[in-house]
Scaffold this motif. Structure first.
Motif, PDB file in Angstrom:
ATOM      1  N   GLU A  65       0.774  -0.896   0.190  1.00 44.27           N
ATOM      2  CA  GLU A  65      -0.057   0.102  -0.168  1.00 44.27           C
ATOM      3  C   GLU A  65       0.610   1.407   0.405  1.00 44.27           C
ATOM      4  N   GLY A  66       1.838   0.494   0.821  1.00 44.04           N
ATOM      5  CA  GLY A  66       2.870   2.196   0.936  1.00 44.04           C
ATOM      6  C   GLY A  66       3.215   2.556  -0.235  1.00 44.04           C
ATOM      7  N   LEU A  67       4.035   1.429  -0.712  1.00 47.05           N
ATOM      8  CA  LEU A  67       4.781   1.208  -2.808  1.00 47.05           C
ATOM      9  C   LEU A  67       3.430   1.695  -3.514  1.00 47.05           C
ATOM     10  N   ILE A  68       2.027   1.037  -3.765  1.00 43.62           N
ATOM     11  CA  ILE A  68       1.800   2.110  -4.602  1.00 43.62           C
ATOM     12  C   ILE A  68       1.104   3.845  -4.114  1.00 43.62           C
ATOM     13  N   ASN A  69       1.123   3.948  -3.067  1.00 39.86           N
ATOM     14  CA  ASN A  69       0.942   5.742  -2.915  1.00 39.86           C
ATOM     15  C   ASN A  69       2.167   6.239  -3.588  1.00 39.86           C
ATOM     16  N   ARG A  70       3.090   6.184  -2.868  1.00 41.33           N
ATOM     17  CA  ARG A  70       4.550   6.601  -3.117  1.00 41.33           C
ATOM     18  C   ARG A  70       4.393   6.723  -4.620  1.00 41.33           C
ATOM     19  N   LEU A  71       3.808   5.502  -5.570  1.00 40.66           N
ATOM     20  CA  LEU A  71       3.915   5.665  -6.579  1.00 40.66           C
ATOM     21  C   LEU A  71       2.965   6.502  -7.598  1.00 40.66           C
ATOM     22  N   LEU A  72       2.074   7.233  -6.774  1.00 47.11           N
ATOM     23  CA  LEU A  72       0.507   7.321  -7.004  1.00 47.11           C
ATOM     24  C   LEU A  72       1.143   8.972  -7.449  1.00 47.11           C
TER      25      LEU A  72
ATOM     26  N   ARG B   9      -6.217 -11.751  -4.927  1.00 52.60           N
ATOM     27  CA  ARG B   9      -7.840 -11.296  -4.030  1.00 52.60           C
ATOM     28  C   ARG B   9      -7.551 -10.581  -2.784  1.00 52.60           C
ATOM     29  N   ARG B  10      -6.835 -10.573  -2.489  1.00 53.32           N
ATOM     30  CA  ARG B  10      -5.579  -9.266  -0.563  1.00 53.32           C
ATOM     31  C   ARG B  10      -5.613  -8.509  -1.970  1.00 53.32           C
ATOM     32  N   LEU B  11      -4.436  -8.732  -2.960  1.00 58.32           N
ATOM     33  CA  LEU B  11      -4.124  -7.216  -3.606  1.00 58.32           C
ATOM     34  C   LEU B  11      -4.565  -6.295  -4.429  1.00 58.32           C
ATOM     35  N   SER B  12      -5.936  -6.988  -5.489  1.00 60.93           N
ATOM     36  CA  SER B  12      -7.016  -6.587  -5.897  1.00 60.93           C
ATOM     37  C   SER B  12      -7.767  -5.804  -4.820  1.00 60.93           C
ATOM     38  N   LEU B  13      -8.709  -6.477  -3.678  1.00 61.98           N
ATOM     39  CA  LEU B  13      -9.044  -5.890  -2.586  1.00 61.98           C
ATOM     40  C   LEU B  13      -8.048  -4.149  -1.874  1.00 61.98           C
ATOM     41  N   LEU B  14      -6.953  -4.676  -1.756  1.00 64.99           N
ATOM     42  CA  LEU B  14      -5.836  -3.138  -1.612  1.00 64.99           C
ATOM     43  C   LEU B  14      -6.473  -2.328  -2.951  1.00 64.99           C
TER      44      LEU B  14
ATOM     45  N   ARG C   3     -20.526 -14.090 -16.513  1.00 62.03           N
ATOM     46  CA  ARG C   3     -19.405 -15.382 -16.269  1.00 62.03           C
ATOM     47  C   ARG C   3     -18.430 -14.947 -17.132  1.00 62.03           C
ATOM     48  N   VAL C   4     -17.611 -14.904 -16.663  1.00 60.13           N
ATOM     49  CA  VAL C   4     -15.819 -15.122 -16.247  1.00 60.13           C
ATOM     50  C   VAL C   4     -15.730 -15.176 -17.919  1.00 60.13           C
ATOM     51  N   CYS C   5     -15.949 -15.820 -18.290  1.00 58.50           N
ATOM     52  CA  CYS C   5     -15.113 -16.161 -19.433  1.00 58.50           C
ATOM     53  C   CYS C   5     -16.199 -15.927 -20.597  1.00 58.50           C
ATOM     54  N   VAL C   6     -16.820 -15.254 -20.384  1.00 57.12           N
ATOM     55  CA  VAL C   6     -17.623 -14.348 -22.159  1.00 57.12           C
ATOM     56  C   VAL C   6     -18.081 -12.959 -21.649  1.00 57.12           C
ATOM     57  N   GLU C   7     -18.130 -12.126 -20.699  1.00 58.94           N
ATOM     58  CA  GLU C   7     -18.208 -11.104 -20.151  1.00 58.94           C
ATOM     59  C   GLU C   7     -16.634 -10.578 -19.201  1.00 58.94           C
ATOM     60  N   GLY C   8     -16.273 -11.709 -18.674  1.00 60.95           N
ATOM     61  CA  GLY C   8     -14.747 -11.377 -18.433  1.00 60.95           C
ATOM     62  C   GLY C   8     -13.577 -11.746 -19.204  1.00 60.95           C
ATOM     63  N   PRO C   9     -12.452 -12.020 -19.247  1.00 59.30           N
ATOM     64  CA  PRO C   9     -12.340 -12.213 -17.661  1.00 59.30           C
ATOM     65  C   PRO C   9     -11.957 -10.774 -17.093  1.00 59.30           C
ATOM     66  N   VAL C  10     -11.907  -9.778 -17.610  1.00 59.04           N
ATOM     67  CA  VAL C  10     -11.225  -8.595 -17.844  1.00 59.04           C
ATOM     68  C   VAL C  10     -12.950  -8.138 -17.727  1.00 59.04           C
ATOM     69  N   PHE C  11     -12.618  -6.538 -16.359  1.00 65.42           N
ATOM     70  CA  PHE C  11     -13.558  -6.670 -15.810  1.00 65.42           C
ATOM     71  C   PHE C  11     -13.277  -4.980 -14.881  1.00 65.42           C
ATOM     72  N   PRO C  12     -14.375  -4.216 -14.952  1.00 68.29           N
ATOM     73  CA  PRO C  12     -14.181  -3.086 -13.898  1.00 68.29           C
ATOM     74  C   PRO C  12     -13.343  -2.988 -13.154  1.00 68.29           C
ATOM     75  N   LEU C  13     -12.561  -2.972 -12.068  1.00 67.49           N
ATOM     76  CA  LEU C  13     -11.803  -2.843 -10.798  1.00 67.49           C
ATOM     77  C   LEU C  13     -12.778  -2.584  -9.669  1.00 67.49           C
ATOM     78  N   GLU C  14     -13.806  -1.768  -9.706  1.00 69.17           N
ATOM     79  CA  GLU C  14     -14.374  -0.644  -9.261  1.00 69.17           C
ATOM     80  C   GLU C  14     -15.861  -2.038  -9.147  1.00 69.17           C
ATOM     81  N   LYS C  15     -16.751  -2.289 -10.122  1.00 74.22           N
ATOM     82  CA  LYS C  15     -17.518  -3.242 -10.063  1.00 74.22           C
ATOM     83  C   LYS C  15     -17.819  -4.956  -9.704  1.00 74.22           C
ATOM     84  N   VAL C  16     -15.991  -5.234  -9.518  1.00 74.58           N
ATOM     85  CA  VAL C  16     -16.406  -6.682  -8.997  1.00 74.58           C
ATOM     86  C   VAL C  16     -16.541  -6.936  -7.450  1.00 74.58           C
ATOM     87  N   VAL C  17     -16.665  -7.955  -6.810  1.00 80.99           N
ATOM     88  CA  VAL C  17     -17.051  -8.158  -5.980  1.00 80.99           C
ATOM     89  C   VAL C  17     -15.974  -9.452  -5.656  1.00 80.99           C
TER      90      VAL C  17
END
Ligand SMILES: Cc1cc2nc3c(=O)[nH]c(=O)nc-3n(C[C@H](O)[C@H](O)[C@H](O)COP(=O)(O)OP(=O)(O)OC[C@H]3O[C@@H](n4cnc5c(N)ncnc54)[C@H](O)[C@@H]3O)c2cc1C
Length: 260
Positions: free
Chosen positions: A175-182, A196-201, A245-259
């Motif tokens: 988290e510190g590293l990401i914030n520094r890069l930003l 999942r852990r890093l994606s939540l972060l 469905r990850v195979c058809v609608e994904g596998p790439v999704f907008p980050l803010e939408k995924v639970v």
């Protein structure tokens, strides 16, 4: 939906747990986008009966080749290691929706854990070709699992390695590293895969900092054609939760939408 018998140019072990396969793709790779995947028949025999999904690791347009980087997990990927140079492999695809790099993005941050970097490397390649500055935080158990890190550095990506071995892969440090890069750069888009852990972060940071984010999900898959619904995930659509469905609608999704 196409199945393709393609010639294996190499299939080699690159570390204790990872293998790298290059196939002759011909015209096939003209249609492949970073983030898309192929559903692969892992052996010539009957087992495993189901194909296994692998993202495209590199799209070598000039030589008409595709590359896959895979972690040997179970029967399917184990069988793949037995496939020999000059043999053929049946790959179905390209499948799913890939990543999007927007014209107005000048600097991108990639955050990968483990084999998640296999999915983000083709994106890094494309972004570098588009003259974007690319930063990548690459997390793994140990230094020897940071497979694509040296390749990414060689194409001009600014790579930050974090490992469990070194104790640098914990959430606080990342988290510190990401914030520094930003703070130090003009990163407005973030991409992630593999944890999942890093994606939540990253989802939390992207929300706070109003960044555009994309995530590539790796769910268990059955048919990879949208029929069996084995790979369904939950998506936030306004106030509603929807299945996708990850195979058809994904596998790439907008980050803010995924639970997550
Ligand atoms: C869109 C997509 C892209 C992928 N890209 C890559 C890639 O580029 N490189 C790579 O190494 N792997 C990738 N994977 C994961 C890969 O598909 C699985 O590791 C593989 O199917 C395991 O097959 P197996 O027969 O070797 O192991 P199995 O015997 O099927 O499984 C071994 C173990 O892994 C678990 N597992 C199986 N499939 C998955 C899965 N999809 N996600 C999480 N855990 C699973 C099982 O529960 C079991 O514990 C991707 C998955 C998806 C959905």
């Amino acid at each position: 939906m196409e199945t393709n018998q393609v010639r294996i140019l190499s299939n080699v072990k690159v570390s204790d747990r990872y293998w790298h396969m290059t196939v002759e793709a011909g015209k096939l790779n003209r249609n492949v986008k970073p983030g898309q995947f192929f559903n692969i028949l892992c052996s010539d025999g009957v087992y495993p009966y189901l194909r296994r999904p692998l993202s495209v690791f590199r799209i070598d347009a000039r030589n008409e080749r595709l590359e896959f980087l895979y972690l040997v997990k179970g029967l399917g990927t184990m069988k793949m290691t037995e496939l020999k140079q000059d043999g053929y492999i049946d790959i179905m695809g390209p499948l799913g929706n890939g990543f999007q790099v927007k014209n107005d993005e000048t600097e991108l941050l990639l955050l990968a854990r483990g084999v998640g970097i296999a999915t983000l490397t083709a994106l890094a390649d494309e972004a570098i070709k588009l003259n974007k500055r690319v930063f990548a935080i690459v997390s793994a158990r140990s230094e020897k699992d940071l497979l694509a890190a040296s390749y990414l550095s060689s194409i001009g990506v600014k790579v930050y390695k974090v490992t469990d071995e070194e104790g640098s892969s914990n959430l606080d440090y990342v988290e510190g590293l990401i914030n520094r890069l930003l703070v130090e750069n003009n990163i407005r888009s973030v991409y992630t895969c593999g944890s999942r852990r890093l994606s939540l972060l990253l989802q939390k940071i992207a929300k706070e900092e109003r960044l555009r984010g994309e995530i590539a999900l790796e769910e268990h898959m059955g048919c990879a054609m949208g029929v069996c619904f084995a790979c369904v995930c939950q998506i936030n659509e306004g106030t509603e939760l929807k299945s996708a469905r990850v195979c058809v609608e994904g596998p790439v999704f907008p980050l803010e939408k995924v639970v997550l």
